[in-house]
Each structure stands twice: as C-alpha cells, then as structure tokens.
Design a protein around this motif. Sequence first.
Motif, PDB file in Angstrom:
ATOM      1  N   UNK A  35      -9.700  18.658   7.061  1.00  0.00           N
ATOM      2  CA  UNK A  35      -8.617  18.996   6.463  1.00  0.00           C
ATOM      3  C   UNK A  35      -8.613  20.654   6.258  1.00  0.00           C
ATOM      4  N   UNK A  36      -7.597  21.082   6.673  1.00  0.00           N
ATOM      5  CA  UNK A  36      -7.381  22.481   6.610  1.00  0.00           C
ATOM      6  C   UNK A  36      -6.259  22.980   5.650  1.00  0.00           C
ATOM      7  N   UNK A  37      -6.566  23.694   4.970  1.00  0.00           N
ATOM      8  CA  UNK A  37      -5.799  24.494   3.997  1.00  0.00           C
ATOM      9  C   UNK A  37      -5.555  26.091   4.266  1.00  0.00           C
ATOM     10  N   UNK A  38      -4.553  26.912   3.777  1.00  0.00           N
ATOM     11  CA  UNK A  38      -4.771  28.181   3.991  1.00  0.00           C
ATOM     12  C   UNK A  38      -6.032  28.707   3.379  1.00  0.00           C
ATOM     13  N   UNK A  39      -6.525  28.045   2.361  1.00  0.00           N
ATOM     14  CA  UNK A  39      -7.625  28.765   1.810  1.00  0.00           C
ATOM     15  C   UNK A  39      -8.854  28.164   2.239  1.00  0.00           C
ATOM     16  N   UNK A  40      -9.026  27.032   2.672  1.00  0.00           N
ATOM     17  CA  UNK A  40     -10.449  26.691   2.970  1.00  0.00           C
ATOM     18  C   UNK A  40     -10.208  25.254   3.918  1.00  0.00           C
ATOM     19  N   UNK A  41     -11.538  24.746   4.531  1.00  0.00           N
ATOM     20  CA  UNK A  41     -11.675  23.675   5.311  1.00  0.00           C
ATOM     21  C   UNK A  41     -12.341  22.741   4.544  1.00  0.00           C
ATOM     22  N   UNK A  42     -12.032  21.562   4.555  1.00  0.00           N
ATOM     23  CA  UNK A  42     -12.853  20.451   3.846  1.00  0.00           C
ATOM     24  C   UNK A  42     -13.038  19.148   4.389  1.00  0.00           C
ATOM     25  N   UNK A  43     -13.825  18.277   4.179  1.00  0.00           N
ATOM     26  CA  UNK A  43     -13.973  16.855   4.464  1.00  0.00           C
ATOM     27  C   UNK A  43     -13.425  15.929   3.461  1.00  0.00           C
ATOM     28  N   UNK A  44     -13.085  16.659   2.222  1.00  0.00           N
ATOM     29  CA  UNK A  44     -12.849  15.616   1.003  1.00  0.00           C
ATOM     30  C   UNK A  44     -11.367  15.968   0.704  1.00  0.00           C
ATOM     31  N   UNK A  45     -10.540  14.865   1.037  1.00  0.00           N
ATOM     32  CA  UNK A  45      -9.259  15.119   0.343  1.00  0.00           C
ATOM     33  C   UNK A  45      -8.990  14.997  -0.972  1.00  0.00           C
ATOM     34  N   UNK A  46      -9.937  14.536  -1.489  1.00  0.00           N
ATOM     35  CA  UNK A  46      -9.865  14.373  -3.261  1.00  0.00           C
ATOM     36  C   UNK A  46      -9.945  15.480  -3.782  1.00  0.00           C
ATOM     37  N   UNK A  47     -10.307  16.753  -3.147  1.00  0.00           N
ATOM     38  CA  UNK A  47     -10.654  18.109  -3.718  1.00  0.00           C
ATOM     39  C   UNK A  47      -9.289  18.981  -3.805  1.00  0.00           C
ATOM     40  N   UNK A  48      -8.370  18.250  -2.867  1.00  0.00           N
ATOM     41  CA  UNK A  48      -7.001  18.926  -2.884  1.00  0.00           C
ATOM     42  C   UNK A  48      -6.111  18.524  -3.780  1.00  0.00           C
ATOM     43  N   UNK A  49      -5.433  19.540  -4.493  1.00  0.00           N
ATOM     44  CA  UNK A  49      -4.311  19.008  -5.668  1.00  0.00           C
ATOM     45  C   UNK A  49      -3.316  18.191  -4.919  1.00  0.00           C
ATOM     46  N   UNK A  51       0.648  -1.219  -0.081  1.00  0.00           N
ATOM     47  CA  UNK A  51       0.013  -0.020  -0.175  1.00  0.00           C
ATOM     48  C   UNK A  51       1.109   1.217  -0.028  1.00  0.00           C
ATOM     49  N   UNK A  52       0.650   2.357  -0.767  1.00  0.00           N
ATOM     50  CA  UNK A  52       1.423   3.532  -0.704  1.00  0.00           C
ATOM     51  C   UNK A  52       0.354   4.394  -0.040  1.00  0.00           C
ATOM     52  N   UNK A  53       0.937   5.282   0.648  1.00  0.00           N
ATOM     53  CA  UNK A  53       0.053   6.235   1.677  1.00  0.00           C
ATOM     54  C   UNK A  53       0.223   7.660   0.709  1.00  0.00           C
ATOM     55  N   UNK A  54      -1.112   7.891   0.628  1.00  0.00           N
ATOM     56  CA  UNK A  54      -1.317   9.203   0.015  1.00  0.00           C
ATOM     57  C   UNK A  54      -2.285  10.195   1.017  1.00  0.00           C
ATOM     58  N   UNK A  55      -2.359  11.483   0.703  1.00  0.00           N
ATOM     59  CA  UNK A  55      -3.094  12.323   1.218  1.00  0.00           C
ATOM     60  C   UNK A  55      -4.792  11.668   1.636  1.00  0.00           C
ATOM     61  N   UNK A  56      -5.370  11.099   0.396  1.00  0.00           N
ATOM     62  CA  UNK A  56      -6.354  10.360   0.498  1.00  0.00           C
ATOM     63  C   UNK A  56      -6.659   9.351   1.182  1.00  0.00           C
ATOM     64  N   UNK A  57      -5.745   8.455   0.906  1.00  0.00           N
ATOM     65  CA  UNK A  57      -5.735   7.160   1.851  1.00  0.00           C
ATOM     66  C   UNK A  57      -5.416   7.530   3.374  1.00  0.00           C
ATOM     67  N   UNK A  58      -4.614   8.477   3.792  1.00  0.00           N
ATOM     68  CA  UNK A  58      -4.361   8.639   5.193  1.00  0.00           C
ATOM     69  C   UNK A  58      -5.602   9.133   5.783  1.00  0.00           C
ATOM     70  N   UNK A  59      -6.352  10.237   4.862  1.00  0.00           N
ATOM     71  CA  UNK A  59      -7.655  10.644   5.384  1.00  0.00           C
ATOM     72  C   UNK A  59      -8.664   9.705   5.651  1.00  0.00           C
ATOM     73  N   UNK A  60      -8.619   8.714   4.645  1.00  0.00           N
ATOM     74  CA  UNK A  60      -9.586   7.533   4.736  1.00  0.00           C
ATOM     75  C   UNK A  60      -9.521   6.693   5.903  1.00  0.00           C
ATOM     76  N   UNK A  61      -8.205   6.524   6.191  1.00  0.00           N
ATOM     77  CA  UNK A  61      -7.892   5.538   7.279  1.00  0.00           C
ATOM     78  C   UNK A  61      -8.126   6.083   8.591  1.00  0.00           C
ATOM     79  N   UNK A  62      -7.687   7.573   8.647  1.00  0.00           N
ATOM     80  CA  UNK A  62      -8.218   8.394  10.057  1.00  0.00           C
ATOM     81  C   UNK A  62      -9.621   8.496  10.282  1.00  0.00           C
ATOM     82  N   UNK A  63     -10.236   8.542   9.201  1.00  0.00           N
ATOM     83  CA  UNK A  63     -11.698   8.534   9.255  1.00  0.00           C
ATOM     84  C   UNK A  63     -12.329   7.363   9.629  1.00  0.00           C
ATOM     85  N   UNK A  64     -11.793   6.085   9.304  1.00  0.00           N
ATOM     86  CA  UNK A  64     -12.300   4.823   9.581  1.00  0.00           C
ATOM     87  C   UNK A  64     -12.174   4.586  11.012  1.00  0.00           C
TER      88      UNK A  64
END
Length: 509
Positions: A21-35, A1-14
């Motif tokens: 998930x916080x960026x300087x521009x916005x807060x989100x629940x969806x890692x897939x929306x982050x570049x 398994x390779x660990x990505x931001x998406x898979x890390x977020x999914x694992x922590x959510x489980x």
Amino acid sequence: MTLTLQSAAALLGEHDLLREIITPDRWTDFASTIPDSDVPFAHITYDSKQIEPHTLMCCKGNFKAEYLDGADGRGMAAYVAEHDYSGVTRAPGLIVDDASKALSLLSQAFYDYPERELKLIGVTGTKGKTTTSYFTHAIINAMSGNECALFSSVDNCVDGVHYVESDLTTPESLDAARMMREAVDNGMRYLVMEVSSQAYKVNRVYGLTFDAAAFLNISPDHISPIEHPSFEDYLHCKRQIVRNTHALVLGVPGDYANLVAEDATIANVPVTTFSIDEATADVTAQPIDDTHTTFLFTQGQPIGELSLALEGDFNYANACAALALAQIVGIDIHDPRALQSMADVHIAGRMEETRDPQSDTVAIVDYAHNYASVNALLDFVERKYGARRPRITLLTGSAGDKALDRRREIIEAAQDRVQRIMLTTEDTNTEDPMAIAEEMLGYVTNPDVDASIIIDRAGAVEDVVAEAREHDGFDVLLLIGKGDERWIKMHNRHVPYEGDSSIIRRLFS
C-alpha cells in the motif's frame, strides 16, 4: 459486507494479489495504519470520469497517470493499480499484480456477493451461446415464475421480464456485479450468462464459480493481436470455464471435446453430454421426419416433441444444451412446460426470415460472423430451399481491429455456395471500411461468384433487394453480422444505424 480500505487490502491479500500500500509519505503492508481505512467506500469505478466523494478507483488496462488529475478534489478515497501513482494523488494506492483480477474481486465484495444468492449458469462456445442462453432463460422462467436474469450479447435482463440492449457478450466485472445485485434485489434466483473467451482473457468473471456451465463447441475465431494471438490461446481461455463450474454440459461429437472432458475429469467436474448426432449422449434430439421441423427430445426416455420458431438443426442442439443446464440447477425438464417454453423463443436478428410480397424472395437476417456460423447458415438454406435451386446472395462485412481471420474465413465458407457476395460496412471501428471490404474481395477466388462493394450498409441492403426483385427466379438473401443491432461501431463510438431487420421490414412492407 461494506468495503473499506482495510477489507479491500485483506481480500486482495487472500488472493495473493496485493504487493503493498503506497501513500505519498510511506509504503506499508498494514492498511489499518492509514487514516480512515475503516470508512466504507461509497462508490467504486474503473472510469476516472465517474470519481465522486469517497470513491475506490480501479486503474486497469492502458491507464495513464494524467487520468487522475483532479481526482483528489473530486473525492477519490483510494485507488487500485499495478503502478504507483502517488506522484499525482495523495490517496492511498493498493498496488496489485493484476488490476483486472482485483477489480472483479472488489466488485463482488462491494455489492455484497450477489452471485452467492443466485444459481449461476454460464454458456460458452464459438457459436450458439446466445440462443442457448435464451432457451435456458425461457425454460427456467417458465418453471420458476420469471425468476431468471440474463446477460447476453444481445440483451440483458435483470428482472426476468424486461430486456435492455447490451454492449458486451460478457459484462465488465464491475458492471456484472452491479447487475447481479439488481437482479437479486428484483427477486431473481437464477442467472444465465454468456461467457466469452475474452471474459477469461481479461478476467471479467474472475472469482466466479458457476453452478452449471455449457461448453457448446469450438472452432477458430477471435484470433488477432488484440484478442487471442493463437487458436491455442483462444481454446485455453474457453476451457477455463470447466475448472470454474460445479457441473459441465458438453456438446458431442466436437473438435477438442475429448480434451474438455479430460479437463473435467482432472477438476472432478461431472459431465452431461448433449447431441443431435450422437445417440448415446445424455440429452439428444432427433428429427421425426425429413422436414427437420419437429424433433423428439430424449434423456434416457422421451422428453417430448418440439418445433422451434428458430429454424436450423443447430438450434435444436442448443435446445438440448439448455435442457441439460436447466436440469442441473433443479428444473424438472420432463414437465411439458419446460420443453414447450422454447417453442416461441425469438431473438431479434437471429435467423429472422422475411418474405417479399413483391417477388419470390426470402431474406434471412442473422448474426453469423465467422466460418462456423456462416457454414451452418448455408447448410440450413440448402436443406430448406435447395430443391428450389435459389440464387443466394450473401451481404456481409467484418469487424475492424479484431478477429482478422474472419475476413478470409467468411469468404471461404460462402464463395462456393452462393452466387452473389455484397461486401459492406460492419463494426469497422478504427479501420477503413473500404480497406476491409477490399481485403475480403481479394479472397474471392471463385470466378462464378459476382462480388462487389457498397460501403453504405443501408444502401447495400437496398441494392440486393432491388437485384432480387429484378431476377427471374427464387432468391435467398442472407444479411449477416449485425442482426438487429441499431448501431455500427466506428472510431470507438456507436453510430446510429437503422438495422438490417428494420430495413428488410421497411422494404418488404
């Protein structure tokens, strides 16, 4: 398994750890929306000094925002934290309820779950963890062809053969996952590891399930503001191993053994008992004569007789626990090789006995550091040497910044059973070693005990040896606490030290 931001977020959510998930521009629940959220992390760390290109940084403990200064320029891809650090970094942050739990889960995922490729064996208890771990390691190596790794408070071994001095009883979760991956890549199929109360307190083994685990014993220890606030908390943390194992090995009789057995019943975990005192236990050992140098091991039927290089009845109890653990993970303990593999186990600085050719003196170097272990050591001396009425000298210190009760308990265990107490430096860390020694001296209430302080530990060892050589009679010197460690922890760093064992060998050569 390779660990990505998406898979890390999914694992922590489980595991119900992820808040947002916080960026300087916005807060989100969806890692897939982050570049670049599907780009694998190249590195994971909990030390901001180790940030390199595309690192996942875990901000745990007493973390400060300024630790992330310059992190973007060095390539931090994301961070995991309990707080928002978007004011100092443009990297996305996985905000969690518990960073130490998150680190353990993410470490296992980053290294592709090496624990799933190992038979995991955990050992906990107030005393005997290291010896039991070494015995178990020896049995499994003998029967598997050196395919067992070891994590202990003395050494770590990831290839079944070579040993490297360890820093912690139980490694930090990230370091443990990395070493497990090394062990698997080296062909290891088993891992024996000591599991401290702090390992559960600070989540170093969070998410791990053992194939077999031993609960050896329990007595008050590690009670301090930075460890466990009470004995109840210490025992509670120790007991967590029961619900995180498929099978339990339990020492009987023992304080709170019934409570631990109840834990196992609730968790539906089968229990194998061991004892050198209770004949009805599943695995037992009994001395074959009054010398207590050879014991008969049984499990329903005789397993065989054994003399250990490590003396002391308590070590035969540890050997019973090791046999029970090995059997649970599939080792045939009735094969003579299994029992005999423990005969020559030697742990540097553990019950290390040396005789002085210049006088009638025996020195014993040991890691004893609390009431239970000091009492057990003195029991051994009394049984082996009591008839010779030795003059017993105890050389000891106590740790700084933690386990504050040990200072009084060591004195209480010893002062009515020894004639001389030499107080010296141990791992005093940020505390003043003289203040610790003077505190311990204040607990000496027996007027017949000669107690004094020499802070320089090497000088203290040399002094008690010189005293023994001048004494007209038989002397036993007990040098406890440091074992074979070649450093003393002072001001958060390891200061080189010759080592009790090495000093004794030099003086007795």
